[in-house]
Design a protein around this motif. Structure first.
Motif, PDB file in Angstrom:
ATOM      1  N   ILE A  99      22.547   7.916   0.478  1.00  0.00           N
ATOM      2  CA  ILE A  99      24.054   8.139  -0.598  1.00  0.00           C
ATOM      3  C   ILE A  99      24.687   8.524   0.393  1.00  0.00           C
ATOM      4  N   GLY A 100      25.757   8.641   0.575  1.00  0.00           N
ATOM      5  CA  GLY A 100      26.669   8.939   1.020  1.00  0.00           C
ATOM      6  C   GLY A 100      27.658   7.985   2.038  1.00  0.00           C
ATOM      7  N   VAL A 101      28.327   8.589   2.896  1.00  0.00           N
ATOM      8  CA  VAL A 101      29.654   8.189   3.725  1.00  0.00           C
ATOM      9  C   VAL A 101      28.499   6.979   4.227  1.00  0.00           C
ATOM     10  N   GLY A 102      28.997   5.348   4.850  1.00  0.00           N
ATOM     11  CA  GLY A 102      28.054   4.385   4.994  1.00  0.00           C
ATOM     12  C   GLY A 102      26.977   4.316   4.260  1.00  0.00           C
ATOM     13  N   GLY A 103      27.048   4.276   3.340  1.00  0.00           N
ATOM     14  CA  GLY A 103      24.919   4.581   2.552  1.00  0.00           C
ATOM     15  C   GLY A 103      24.903   3.083   2.502  1.00  0.00           C
ATOM     16  N   ARG A 104      23.975   2.669   2.203  1.00  0.00           N
ATOM     17  CA  ARG A 104      23.785   1.107   1.480  1.00  0.00           C
ATOM     18  C   ARG A 104      22.471   1.072   1.243  1.00  0.00           C
ATOM     19  N   MET A 105      22.173   0.177  -0.279  1.00  0.00           N
ATOM     20  CA  MET A 105      20.795  -0.472  -0.095  1.00  0.00           C
ATOM     21  C   MET A 105      20.011  -1.041   0.638  1.00  0.00           C
ATOM     22  N   TYR A 106      19.062  -0.646   0.816  1.00  0.00           N
ATOM     23  CA  TYR A 106      17.969  -1.809   2.058  1.00  0.00           C
ATOM     24  C   TYR A 106      15.660  -2.007   0.876  1.00  0.00           C
ATOM     25  N   TRP A 107      15.747  -3.213   1.696  1.00  0.00           N
ATOM     26  CA  TRP A 107      14.704  -4.521   0.837  1.00  0.00           C
ATOM     27  C   TRP A 107      13.474  -3.821   1.704  1.00  0.00           C
ATOM     28  N   GLY A 108      12.460  -3.896   0.618  1.00  0.00           N
ATOM     29  CA  GLY A 108      11.422  -4.312   1.677  1.00  0.00           C
ATOM     30  C   GLY A 108      10.431  -5.854   1.948  1.00  0.00           C
ATOM     31  N   GLN A 109       9.688  -6.099   2.295  1.00  0.00           N
ATOM     32  CA  GLN A 109       9.337  -7.718   1.936  1.00  0.00           C
ATOM     33  C   GLN A 109       9.293  -7.760   0.820  1.00  0.00           C
ATOM     34  N   GLY A 110       8.426  -7.312  -0.056  1.00  0.00           N
ATOM     35  CA  GLY A 110       7.686  -7.806  -0.882  1.00  0.00           C
ATOM     36  C   GLY A 110       6.202  -7.301  -1.414  1.00  0.00           C
ATOM     37  N   THR A 111       5.633  -7.194  -2.379  1.00  0.00           N
ATOM     38  CA  THR A 111       3.976  -7.644  -2.123  1.00  0.00           C
ATOM     39  C   THR A 111       3.232  -7.956  -3.830  1.00  0.00           C
ATOM     40  N   GLN A 112       3.016  -9.037  -3.948  1.00  0.00           N
ATOM     41  CA  GLN A 112       2.088  -9.792  -4.989  1.00  0.00           C
ATOM     42  C   GLN A 112       1.345  -8.893  -5.653  1.00  0.00           C
ATOM     43  N   VAL A 113       1.973  -8.741  -7.389  1.00  0.00           N
ATOM     44  CA  VAL A 113       0.464  -8.083  -7.954  1.00  0.00           C
ATOM     45  C   VAL A 113       0.467  -9.009  -9.012  1.00  0.00           C
ATOM     46  N   THR A 114      -1.036  -9.383  -9.071  1.00  0.00           N
ATOM     47  CA  THR A 114      -1.205 -10.125 -10.535  1.00  0.00           C
ATOM     48  C   THR A 114      -2.150  -9.454 -11.539  1.00  0.00           C
ATOM     49  N   VAL A 115      -1.456  -9.552 -12.210  1.00  0.00           N
ATOM     50  CA  VAL A 115      -2.326  -8.710 -13.292  1.00  0.00           C
ATOM     51  C   VAL A 115      -3.307 -10.096 -13.931  1.00  0.00           C
ATOM     52  N   SER A 116      -4.459 -10.609 -14.240  1.00  0.00           N
ATOM     53  CA  SER A 116      -5.466 -11.620 -15.021  1.00  0.00           C
ATOM     54  C   SER A 116      -6.373 -11.512 -14.626  1.00  0.00           C
ATOM     55  N   SER A 117      -7.114 -12.071 -15.904  1.00  0.00           N
ATOM     56  CA  SER A 117      -8.639 -12.070 -15.913  1.00  0.00           C
ATOM     57  C   SER A 117      -9.225 -13.197 -15.411  1.00  0.00           C
TER      58      SER A 117
END
Length: 117
Positions: A99-117
């Motif tokens: 947040i501020g001058v020159g600020g932007r959003m950055y993202w990570g690579q993602g991690t899978q979450v699976t909820v299953s029986s």
């Protein structure tokens, strides 16, 4: 800026998982870190975000079950997920918004979450 997420996996309904994400690089002192998720065929949605002053915001679907926290000294954000449901299944992405001058959003690579029986 680089973000690396850890902690996804397979869990049964009602179970718990803790995600963590470490950010490195040019992180502004004012920033918001957060978690988003994307299920197959759906748009990416906000799960929880936390500002550098520790104010938080949660999606209605996870309130009371998920808790976001951060360690500013380590530029690390955590997501404690309890009472997981099958509809929580998704790829979870961490983010940092400078947040501020020159600020932007950055993202990570993602991690899978699976909820299953």
């Amino acid at each position: 800026v680089q973000l690396q997420a850890f902690g996804g996996g397979l869990v049964q309904p009602g179970g718990s998982l803790r995600l963590s994400c470490a950010a490195s690089g040019n992180i502004f002192s004012r920033n918001t870190m957060g978690w988003y998720r994307q299920a197959p065929g759906k748009q990416r949605e906000m799960v929880a975000v936390i500002a550098s002053g520790n104010s938080t915001n949660y999606a209605d679907s996870v309130k009371g079950r998920f808790t976001i926290s951060r360690d500013n000294a380590k530029n690390t954000v955590y997501l404690q997920m309890n009472n997981l449901k099958p509809e929580d299944t998704a790829v979870y992405y961490c983010s940092v918004l400078n947040i501020g001058v020159g600020g932007r959003m950055y993202w990570g690579q993602g991690t899978q979450v699976t909820v299953s029986s």
